[in-house]
Design a protein around this motif. Structure first.
Motif, PDB file in Angstrom:
ATOM      1  N   LEU A 180       0.834  -1.209   0.000  1.00 37.84           N
ATOM      2  CA  LEU A 180       0.000   0.000   0.000  1.00 37.84           C
ATOM      3  C   LEU A 180       0.872   1.264   0.000  1.00 37.84           C
ATOM      4  N   SER A 181       2.046   1.166   0.616  1.00 37.53           N
ATOM      5  CA  SER A 181       2.998   2.294   0.557  1.00 37.53           C
ATOM      6  C   SER A 181       3.507   2.460  -0.873  1.00 37.53           C
ATOM      7  N   ALA A 182       3.773   1.325  -1.532  1.00 38.90           N
ATOM      8  CA  ALA A 182       4.204   1.375  -2.933  1.00 38.90           C
ATOM      9  C   ALA A 182       3.106   2.004  -3.787  1.00 38.90           C
ATOM     10  N   ASN A 183       1.861   1.759  -3.415  1.00 36.50           N
ATOM     11  CA  ASN A 183       0.750   2.373  -4.144  1.00 36.50           C
ATOM     12  C   ASN A 183       0.741   3.890  -3.989  1.00 36.50           C
ATOM     13  N   MET A 184       1.082   4.350  -2.780  1.00 39.03           N
ATOM     14  CA  MET A 184       1.194   5.808  -2.597  1.00 39.03           C
ATOM     15  C   MET A 184       2.309   6.328  -3.509  1.00 39.03           C
ATOM     16  N   MET A 185       3.379   5.542  -3.633  1.00 35.72           N
ATOM     17  CA  MET A 185       4.482   5.933  -4.518  1.00 35.72           C
ATOM     18  C   MET A 185       4.012   5.989  -5.965  1.00 35.72           C
ATOM     19  N   LEU A 186       3.186   5.015  -6.364  1.00 34.11           N
ATOM     20  CA  LEU A 186       2.701   5.001  -7.749  1.00 34.11           C
ATOM     21  C   LEU A 186       1.855   6.238  -8.040  1.00 34.11           C
ATOM     22  N   HIS A 187       1.042   6.652  -7.084  1.00 27.37           N
ATOM     23  CA  HIS A 187       0.276   7.897  -7.274  1.00 27.37           C
ATOM     24  C   HIS A 187       1.245   9.069  -7.436  1.00 27.37           C
ATOM     25  N   TYR A 188       2.285   9.092  -6.604  1.00 26.85           N
ATOM     26  CA  TYR A 188       3.289  10.163  -6.664  1.00 26.85           C
ATOM     27  C   TYR A 188       3.959  10.200  -8.037  1.00 26.85           C
ATOM     28  N   LEU A 189       4.142   9.000  -8.621  1.00 31.87           N
ATOM     29  CA  LEU A 189       4.792   8.901  -9.937  1.00 31.87           C
ATOM     30  C   LEU A 189       3.802   9.087 -11.090  1.00 31.87           C
ATOM     31  N   GLY A 190       2.548   9.305 -10.753  1.00 34.28           N
ATOM     32  CA  GLY A 190       1.531   9.515 -11.789  1.00 34.28           C
ATOM     33  C   GLY A 190       0.936   8.233 -12.340  1.00 34.28           C
ATOM     34  N   GLU A 191       1.251   7.092 -11.718  1.00 36.38           N
ATOM     35  CA  GLU A 191       0.732   5.795 -12.187  1.00 36.38           C
ATOM     36  C   GLU A 191      -0.588   5.487 -11.476  1.00 36.38           C
ATOM     37  N   HIS A 192      -1.569   6.356 -11.676  1.00 38.93           N
ATOM     38  CA  HIS A 192      -2.816   6.235 -10.916  1.00 38.93           C
ATOM     39  C   HIS A 192      -3.602   4.972 -11.290  1.00 38.93           C
ATOM     40  N   GLU A 193      -3.561   4.630 -12.573  1.00 34.46           N
ATOM     41  CA  GLU A 193      -4.358   3.492 -13.032  1.00 34.46           C
ATOM     42  C   GLU A 193      -3.808   2.185 -12.459  1.00 34.46           C
ATOM     43  N   ALA A 194      -2.501   2.020 -12.489  1.00 31.28           N
ATOM     44  CA  ALA A 194      -1.888   0.806 -11.924  1.00 31.28           C
ATOM     45  C   ALA A 194      -2.136   0.756 -10.414  1.00 31.28           C
ATOM     46  N   ALA A 195      -2.041   1.901  -9.764  1.00 31.99           N
ATOM     47  CA  ALA A 195      -2.285   1.948  -8.315  1.00 31.99           C
ATOM     48  C   ALA A 195      -3.717   1.514  -8.008  1.00 31.99           C
ATOM     49  N   ALA A 196      -4.656   1.956  -8.826  1.00 38.58           N
ATOM     50  CA  ALA A 196      -6.067   1.585  -8.603  1.00 38.58           C
ATOM     51  C   ALA A 196      -6.255   0.083  -8.778  1.00 38.58           C
ATOM     52  N   ARG A 197      -5.544  -0.504  -9.757  1.00 41.64           N
ATOM     53  CA  ARG A 197      -5.680  -1.959  -9.962  1.00 41.64           C
ATOM     54  C   ARG A 197      -5.078  -2.736  -8.792  1.00 41.64           C
ATOM     55  N   ILE A 198      -3.951  -2.254  -8.286  1.00 38.97           N
ATOM     56  CA  ILE A 198      -3.337  -2.935  -7.124  1.00 38.97           C
ATOM     57  C   ILE A 198      -4.263  -2.807  -5.914  1.00 38.97           C
ATOM     58  N   ASP A 199      -4.831  -1.623  -5.739  1.00 40.93           N
ATOM     59  CA  ASP A 199      -5.750  -1.412  -4.616  1.00 40.93           C
ATOM     60  C   ASP A 199      -6.945  -2.370  -4.725  1.00 40.93           C
ATOM     61  N   ALA A 200      -7.464  -2.526  -5.941  1.00 40.55           N
ATOM     62  CA  ALA A 200      -8.610  -3.428  -6.143  1.00 40.55           C
ATOM     63  C   ALA A 200      -8.204  -4.874  -5.852  1.00 40.55           C
ATOM     64  N   ALA A 201      -6.988  -5.258  -6.264  1.00 36.86           N
ATOM     65  CA  ALA A 201      -6.515  -6.627  -6.015  1.00 36.86           C
ATOM     66  C   ALA A 201      -6.372  -6.870  -4.506  1.00 36.86           C
ATOM     67  N   VAL A 202      -5.864  -5.862  -3.790  1.00 41.08           N
ATOM     68  CA  VAL A 202      -5.716  -5.995  -2.332  1.00 41.08           C
ATOM     69  C   VAL A 202      -7.089  -6.210  -1.692  1.00 41.08           C
ATOM     70  N   ARG A 203      -8.058  -5.396  -2.103  1.00 38.00           N
ATOM     71  CA  ARG A 203      -9.408  -5.510  -1.532  1.00 38.00           C
ATOM     72  C   ARG A 203     -10.032  -6.861  -1.866  1.00 38.00           C
ATOM     73  N   ASP A 204      -9.787  -7.303  -3.088  1.00 35.89           N
ATOM     74  CA  ASP A 204     -10.294  -8.592  -3.553  1.00 35.89           C
ATOM     75  C   ASP A 204      -9.768  -9.752  -2.688  1.00 35.89           C
ATOM     76  N   VAL A 205      -8.450  -9.741  -2.492  1.00 37.97           N
ATOM     77  CA  VAL A 205      -7.811 -10.818  -1.721  1.00 37.97           C
ATOM     78  C   VAL A 205      -8.265 -10.763  -0.256  1.00 37.97           C
ATOM     79  N   LEU A 206      -8.428  -9.549   0.258  1.00 34.69           N
ATOM     80  CA  LEU A 206      -8.894  -9.420   1.639  1.00 34.69           C
ATOM     81  C   LEU A 206     -10.330  -9.913   1.779  1.00 34.69           C
ATOM     82  N   MET A 207     -11.170  -9.563   0.798  1.00 39.31           N
ATOM     83  CA  MET A 207     -12.581  -9.997   0.825  1.00 39.31           C
ATOM     84  C   MET A 207     -12.679 -11.510   0.758  1.00 39.31           C
ATOM     85  N   GLU A 208     -11.850 -12.087  -0.112  1.00 41.33           N
ATOM     86  CA  GLU A 208     -11.870 -13.540  -0.267  1.00 41.33           C
ATOM     87  C   GLU A 208     -11.443 -14.219   1.041  1.00 41.33           C
ATOM     88  N   GLY A 209     -10.485 -13.579   1.732  1.00 39.88           N
ATOM     89  CA  GLY A 209     -10.128 -14.014   3.081  1.00 39.88           C
ATOM     90  C   GLY A 209      -9.426 -15.347   3.171  1.00 39.88           C
TER      91      GLY A 209
END
Ligand code: NAD
Length: 340
Positions: free
Chosen positions: A284-313
């Motif tokens: 999630l820290s790397a995701n903050m870095m991706l936003h800083y680097l302007g990689e918003h779309e990749a960051a959003a996909r990683i965020d969605a994958a994290v939520r997905d894996v957490l939901m699946e549990g």
């Protein structure tokens, strides 16, 4: 997805650091982000290998690349070298430590709906002070610390601009100016001055002890918090605890032209080398870095994958799912499989 290759420094760090740094790099890679990492040692491992916990090569690398992802670093308690984290923050004038604490799906906590961002002043206050023993046989100790108007004004401005940029409604200044009238009061004066330029954002002032109580009673009332170094450190661990613990708490240290992203937790020597470390905080820290680097779309996909894996549990590390038989590598693979 950007075709740009981003040049950044990667500091794996100590303890669980290398395992979670590998995990974060693998997930970014799977998301298609092109990173050109300069891997650099710092901390105990660097002390052992090069005789210096912060070798000149790591400083040169960050100086040139201006962005770094850093694993946790072991700091000896009470003696030994100065904290590497403090050295980096001061050297690169990374004055704003930003720690978002957001309730995540599937992570069991006492409170749902927490969404707090703590903006901590990173370069002054108690952690940047000078300590010395006084009296015979170290019978007393003194700390000389300072907070300046310059630093207080710029951290308040950072917090208000963050709030404006991210559609946040309120900024709360957390202080202890009832007792430390000057040392803590200087934050409040600067907060009030800065607030005048952001009329659309609500403001609030709270004392640190009462804030801790309210944060565990009604965490949903908080939005953006701005505070000084020591209070910010403590409050952000408290807030991390509210949303599921240190394993899901990311952080970024920002200066005017440099940023270093790191997990809130430490090097967890008790679980190092056991494939038990939860890599999500660094991811999630790397995701903050991706936003800083302007990689918003990749960051959003990683965020969605994290939520997905957490939901699946299922593929969760034991800190998130007690008794789980899955570890760092399983959780990483689950994320890599979903992030494409
Ligand atoms: P810690 O955060 O390393 O560990 C506290 C507890 O949380 C331990 O039980 C640990 O196993 C667990 N934990 C932490 N991160 C985890 C993760 N990702 N997955 C699963 N469990 C996790 O705190 P500590 O034990 O007080 O400190 C250990 C060392 O880390 C010390 O030397 C300290 O100075 C250093 N530290 C470094 C940083 C940093 O580099 N930013 C921050 C805090 C502490």
């Amino acid at each position: 997805m950007s075709e740009h290759r981003h040049r950044a420094t990667l500091i794996p760090g100590d303890g669980i650091g290398p395992a979670i740094a590998d995990s974060a790099a693998a997930v970014m890679d799977a998301a298609g982000v092109k990173m050109d990492w300069d891997v650099q040692p710092a901390g105990m491992n660097a002390l052992e290998r090069c005789g210096d916990p912060v070798p000149p090569s790591v400083m040169d690398s960050i100086r040139e690349r201006r962005v770094a992802l850093k694993g946790p670093i072991t700091t000896p308690v009470g003696e030994g070298f100065r904290s590497v984290n403090v050295t980096l923050r001061v050297e690169f004038d990374l004055y704003a430590n930003v720690r978002p604490c957001v309730s995540l799906p599937g992570v069991k906590t006492a409170w749902p709906g927490v969404d707090i961002v703590i903006v901590r002043e990173n370069t002054e206050g108690m952690y940047a002070g000078q300590e010395l023993y006084t009296g015979a046989d170290r019978s007393s100790a003194v700390l000389v610390a300072f907070n300046t108007r310059t630093a207080m004004l710029r951290i308040c401005r950072y917090a208000f601009e963050y709030a404006r940029r991210n559609g946040r409604r309120k900024v709360t200044a957390v202080h202890k100016a009832n007792i430390l009238k000057k040392f803590s009061g200087i934050l409040l004066t600067c907060f009030r001055e800065t607030a005048r330029e952001f009329p659309e954002i609500a403001t609030e002032e709270r004392i640190i002890d009462a804030t801790c109580m309210e944060m565990v009673r009604r965490p949903q009332i908080f939005d953006v918090i701005v505070t000084t170094n020591l209070f910010g450190d403590i409050l952000s661990d408290l807030a991390a605890g509210l949303v599921g613990g240190l394993g899901v708490a990311p952080g970024g240290n920002y200066g005017d032209n440099c940023a270093i992203f790191e997990a809130v937790h430490g090097s967890a020597p008790d679980i190092a080398g056991k494939n038990l470390a939860n890599p999500l905080s660094l991811i999630l820290s790397a995701n903050m870095m991706l936003h800083y680097l302007g990689e918003h779309e990749a960051a959003a996909r990683i965020d969605a994958a994290v939520r997905d894996v957490l939901m699946e549990g299922k593929y969760l590390t034991p800190d998130l799912l007690p008794g789980s038989r899955y570890g760092t590598t399983d959780l990483t693979k689950a994320l890599v499989d979903r992030v494409h």
